[in-house]
Scaffold this motif. Structure first.
Motif, PDB file in Angstrom:
ATOM      1  N   THR B  13      25.952   4.885   9.982  1.00 50.68           N
ATOM      2  CA  THR B  13      27.222   5.313  10.542  1.00 50.68           C
ATOM      3  C   THR B  13      28.168   4.125  10.490  1.00 50.68           C
ATOM      4  O   THR B  13      27.793   3.040  10.038  1.00 50.68           O
ATOM      5  CB  THR B  13      27.041   5.737  12.005  1.00 50.68           C
ATOM      6  OG1 THR B  13      26.553   4.604  12.718  1.00 50.68           O
ATOM      7  CG2 THR B  13      26.065   6.874  12.152  1.00 50.68           C
ATOM      8  N   ALA B  14      29.378   4.340  10.958  1.00 52.90           N
ATOM      9  CA  ALA B  14      30.363   3.254  11.000  1.00 52.90           C
ATOM     10  C   ALA B  14      29.810   2.087  11.812  1.00 52.90           C
ATOM     11  O   ALA B  14      29.963   0.921  11.437  1.00 52.90           O
ATOM     12  CB  ALA B  14      31.653   3.753  11.619  1.00 52.90           C
ATOM     13  N   ALA B  15      29.088   2.421  12.919  1.00 49.66           N
ATOM     14  CA  ALA B  15      28.554   1.370  13.782  1.00 49.66           C
ATOM     15  C   ALA B  15      27.595   0.458  13.023  1.00 49.66           C
ATOM     16  O   ALA B  15      27.561  -0.751  13.242  1.00 49.66           O
ATOM     17  CB  ALA B  15      27.856   1.993  14.980  1.00 49.66           C
ATOM     18  N   THR B  16      26.807   1.062  12.103  1.00 52.42           N
ATOM     19  CA  THR B  16      25.883   0.250  11.314  1.00 52.42           C
ATOM     20  C   THR B  16      26.641  -0.833  10.566  1.00 52.42           C
ATOM     21  O   THR B  16      26.231  -1.995  10.547  1.00 52.42           O
ATOM     22  CB  THR B  16      25.154   1.137  10.291  1.00 52.42           C
ATOM     23  OG1 THR B  16      24.759   2.335  10.943  1.00 52.42           O
ATOM     24  CG2 THR B  16      23.947   0.420   9.727  1.00 52.42           C
ATOM     25  N   TYR B  17      27.761  -0.419   9.930  1.00 54.54           N
ATOM     26  CA  TYR B  17      28.513  -1.383   9.122  1.00 54.54           C
ATOM     27  C   TYR B  17      29.204  -2.421  10.001  1.00 54.54           C
ATOM     28  O   TYR B  17      29.306  -3.583   9.619  1.00 54.54           O
ATOM     29  CB  TYR B  17      29.511  -0.648   8.227  1.00 54.54           C
ATOM     30  CG  TYR B  17      28.795   0.162   7.181  1.00 54.54           C
ATOM     31  CD1 TYR B  17      28.181  -0.469   6.096  1.00 54.54           C
ATOM     32  CD2 TYR B  17      28.693   1.543   7.297  1.00 54.54           C
ATOM     33  CE1 TYR B  17      27.490   0.261   5.160  1.00 54.54           C
ATOM     34  CE2 TYR B  17      27.996   2.285   6.361  1.00 54.54           C
ATOM     35  CZ  TYR B  17      27.393   1.642   5.282  1.00 54.54           C
ATOM     36  OH  TYR B  17      26.706   2.348   4.364  1.00 54.54           O
ATOM     37  N   ARG B  20      26.515  -4.916  10.928  1.00 54.59           N
ATOM     38  CA  ARG B  20      26.205  -5.798   9.801  1.00 54.59           C
ATOM     39  C   ARG B  20      27.323  -6.793   9.569  1.00 54.59           C
ATOM     40  O   ARG B  20      27.092  -7.973   9.313  1.00 54.59           O
ATOM     41  CB  ARG B  20      26.005  -4.981   8.530  1.00 54.59           C
ATOM     42  CG  ARG B  20      24.671  -4.306   8.511  1.00 54.59           C
ATOM     43  CD  ARG B  20      24.487  -3.584   7.213  1.00 54.59           C
ATOM     44  NE  ARG B  20      23.394  -2.650   7.323  1.00 54.59           N
ATOM     45  CZ  ARG B  20      23.054  -1.811   6.365  1.00 54.59           C
ATOM     46  NH1 ARG B  20      23.757  -1.788   5.248  1.00 54.59           N
ATOM     47  NH2 ARG B  20      22.052  -1.007   6.525  1.00 54.59           N
ATOM     48  N   GLY B  21      28.522  -6.304   9.665  1.00 53.15           N
ATOM     49  CA  GLY B  21      29.687  -7.162   9.465  1.00 53.15           C
ATOM     50  C   GLY B  21      29.700  -8.315  10.451  1.00 53.15           C
ATOM     51  O   GLY B  21      29.894  -9.469  10.067  1.00 53.15           O
ATOM     52  N   LEU B  22      29.425  -7.996  11.712  1.00 53.11           N
ATOM     53  CA  LEU B  22      29.413  -9.032  12.746  1.00 53.11           C
ATOM     54  C   LEU B  22      28.407 -10.126  12.430  1.00 53.11           C
ATOM     55  O   LEU B  22      28.706 -11.322  12.516  1.00 53.11           O
ATOM     56  CB  LEU B  22      29.090  -8.409  14.108  1.00 53.11           C
ATOM     57  CG  LEU B  22      30.279  -7.794  14.846  1.00 53.11           C
ATOM     58  CD1 LEU B  22      29.805  -7.111  16.121  1.00 53.11           C
ATOM     59  CD2 LEU B  22      31.299  -8.880  15.178  1.00 53.11           C
TER      60      LEU B  22
END
Lengths: 322, 276
Positions: B13-17, B20-22
């Motif tokens: 989901t968006a939260a996954t990305y 990962r981004g963080l």
């Protein structure tokens, strides 16, 4: 000869694992140490192997006092419940281990490993790692590894305990046949009475750190020395004031000379067998378990709720209940 | 439904990305970017690496670091395996205390460790000074002291890698080897050592990396004398403060390179082993 155990005691802290064990295990036989978990049978096996030391007492293997001989010089084959496979070595290397330690010539080792792998039907798995084998195959490998050193005795600690029921039964038959071929004095520990009755020549029943009885499977089954042995070797029930096996009870719908009588209060069908519970009209007696085959029940015209008369079958063994 | 989800791993989901981004941003600003600056400075304006390697002080310091790290790792490997076996296989009074003591080098500042060694083995008022004088062995302000300090700070790394593996493999394989006729040393060499080898290699690499980079304890114990007791990390500081920044960057780059190379070698070797 065989294994002579005299006056062996072993405690772990306050817990007495073995108390005053005297036992002589015949040469060339297949002996089962049978008993409930925590009864001391594995400890006894480990003391024979030298993996554990007795607090007192002596062990003699084939006429040699081995009480103070370290495990690696006892020439004993040991098979563990969880295989203890050398995970980083191939099957062939596992089997060769004892021979390599003994610095046998390479050609002899190769020949012997091949023979043994054939004996345990693993010849096509020689170059696999233990992790690539099933539980039953791993245990057969462990057995070949133990046999490689031509041990004077072979000790198996709950060898089939970690396997599923079907593989267990196969390996059990296979062990019996293997022993008929190899004839090495073998002792195995089990808590499964069926396994002991089926495989062993001699059964030693151990409970609470003591030997309850030693004898052939027939001896133990037919002439149990105590109510513990009777109850450990198979189902038992109380008929009047005696312990008896549920299938040794004669049941009748017609009034006859009987120990107890009463209605059938429970009826459980398990495959070919029907397990009944009869609640005696005489309230002094506990409910009695009776087992009959489906055919017998049919012939006798038994139905749940019928009033029946119970007595020991002719030739039945029973023990006064404690 | 469950099989649908597990078939392709957890749903993205968006939260996954965002998560990962963080992680990537964090690692970039904390680790990757600063380290890459050392590399770019090394090769940025003219090749500092070649010129720096002409400097005998640099060559000496690098050699010193390698020698010290080598001995510290050897000592920690032998001692670490022995200690791990002791901790896992035997029960004795004071085991808990020993366990805590073994973690001390990781929790105490290396400067404190340096001072402690100075107090114990120092030349004039050190506790063992008379003994060391008598056998004519200078510990502090010389190589043995530097090795001691380095071994001290990297002491727990091998042990903390090996102990869990020893616990997991248990003693059955060793007992089986015994019953097959293997003596103590044969059992260790053929059964125990191969079983713990990857934990050991990993512990050794961590120790090596830690030893190469040790600064605080070594600075106090060594006396930081150029071309006599100066290790590479001490040299980096000195060069940096003396505005020979090119040399400082180049030496830092070499230190990083050795550590990264060691980690890469382990990562490349390890999966092959597990597949087999």
């Amino acid at each position: 000869m065989g294994i002579e155990i005299v006056g062996v005691n072993k405690s772990f802290g306050d817990f007495v694992a073995l108390s005053d064990i005297d036992l002589s295990i015949p040469s060339g036989g297949l002996t089962a140490l049978l008993g409930p978990s925590g009864g001391g049978k594995s400890t006894l096996l480990r003391i024979i192997a030298g993996l554990e030391t007795a607090d007192s007492g002596t062990i003699e293997i084939e006429g040699q006092d081995t009480t103070n001989v370290p495990a690696q010089r006892r020439n004993v084959g040991f098979v563990f419940q969880h295989y203890a496979a050398f995970k980083h070595m191939s099957v062939a290397k596992n089997v060769a281990f004892g021979l390599e330690i003994r610095k046998r010539p390479k050609a002899e080792i190769a020949r012997r490993v091949e023979e043994l792998l054939e004996l345990v039907h693993l010849e096509q798995f020689a170059h696999r790692l233990p992790a690539q084998l099933s539980g039953g195959q791993r245990q057969r490998m462990a057995l070949a590894r133990a046999l490689a050193i031509e041990p004077s005795v072979l000790l198996l600690d709950e060898p089939f305990g970690a396997l599923d029921a079907k593989v267990r039964k196969e390996l059990r038959d296979w062990l019996r046949r293997l022993h008929d071929e190899v004839h090495v004095t073998t002792v195995f520990v089990t808590h499964d009475q069926e396994e002991a009755l089926e495989v062993a020549d001699t059964i030693v029943v151990i409970n609470d750190g003591r030997i309850e009885q030693v004898g052939t499977p027939d001896d133990l089954y037919d002439k149990p020395a105590s109510d513990f042995v009777l109850s450990f070797l198979g189902p038992v029930t109380t008929l009047g004031d005696r312990l008896i096996r549920p299938h040794d009870i004669e049941i009748s719908r017609v009034e006859q000379a009987a120990v107890v009588d009463g209605p059938i209060t429970r009826w459980t069908r398990v495959g070919f067998e029907i397990r009944l519970e009869v609640t005696p009209t005489d309230a002094r007696y506990a409910p009695v378990q009776v087992s009959v085959t489906r055919t017998e029940a049919h012939a006798l015209g038994l139905h749940p709720g019928d009033h029946v008369w119970l007595r020991p079958a002719v030739g039945a063994q029973s023990v006064v209940s404690a | 439904m469950a099989s649908h989800a597990t078939g392709r791993g957890p749903r993205r989901t968006a939260a996954t990305y965002v998560r990962r981004g963080l992680v990537l941003v964090y690692l970039f600003f904390l680790v990757a970017w600063p380290v890459s600056l050392v590399v770019t400075r090394t090769f940025g304006d003219g090749n500092h690496l070649a010129s720096t390697l002409q400097d005998p002080a640099v060559v000496f310091a690098l050699q010193m670091t390698v020698v010290v790290a080598f001995w510290a790792v050897v000592i920690n490997t032998v001692f670490g395996v022995g200690m791990s076996l002791l901790i896992v296989r035997y029960d004795f009074a004071g085991k808990g205390l020993l366990n805590t003591l073994l973690d001390l080098p990781l929790s105490v500042s290396p400067v404190v460790i340096g001072l402690a060694l100075l107090l114990a083995y120092g030349p004039r008022d050190g506790y063992f000074a008379p003994v060391l004088d008598a056998i004519n062995l200078q510990v502090v302000f010389s190589v043995p002291g530097i090795i001691m300090a380095t071994a001290f700070v990297s002491l727990p790394l091998v042990i903390r890698e090996v102990v869990p593996v020893l616990q997991e493999i248990g003693t059955e394989q060793e007992q089986a080897a015994r019953s097959l006729g293997a003596g103590g040393w044969q059992t260790f060499r053929r059964i125990t050592l191969p079983s713990i080898r990857w934990a050991l290699v990993y512990g050794v690499v961590l120790s090596l990396a830690r030893s190469l980079g040790e600064f605080g304890a070594v600075k106090i114990v060594s006396g930081n004398i150029s071309q006599q007791t100066q290790t590479a990390t001490l040299l980096v500081e000195e060069k940096y403060l003396e505005f020979e920044r090119g040399a400082a960057y180049a030496t830092s780059f070499l230190l990083t390179l050795i550590a990264v190379a060691a980690l890469v070698v382990v990562t490349v070797l390890r999966p092959k082993e597990e597949k087999a």
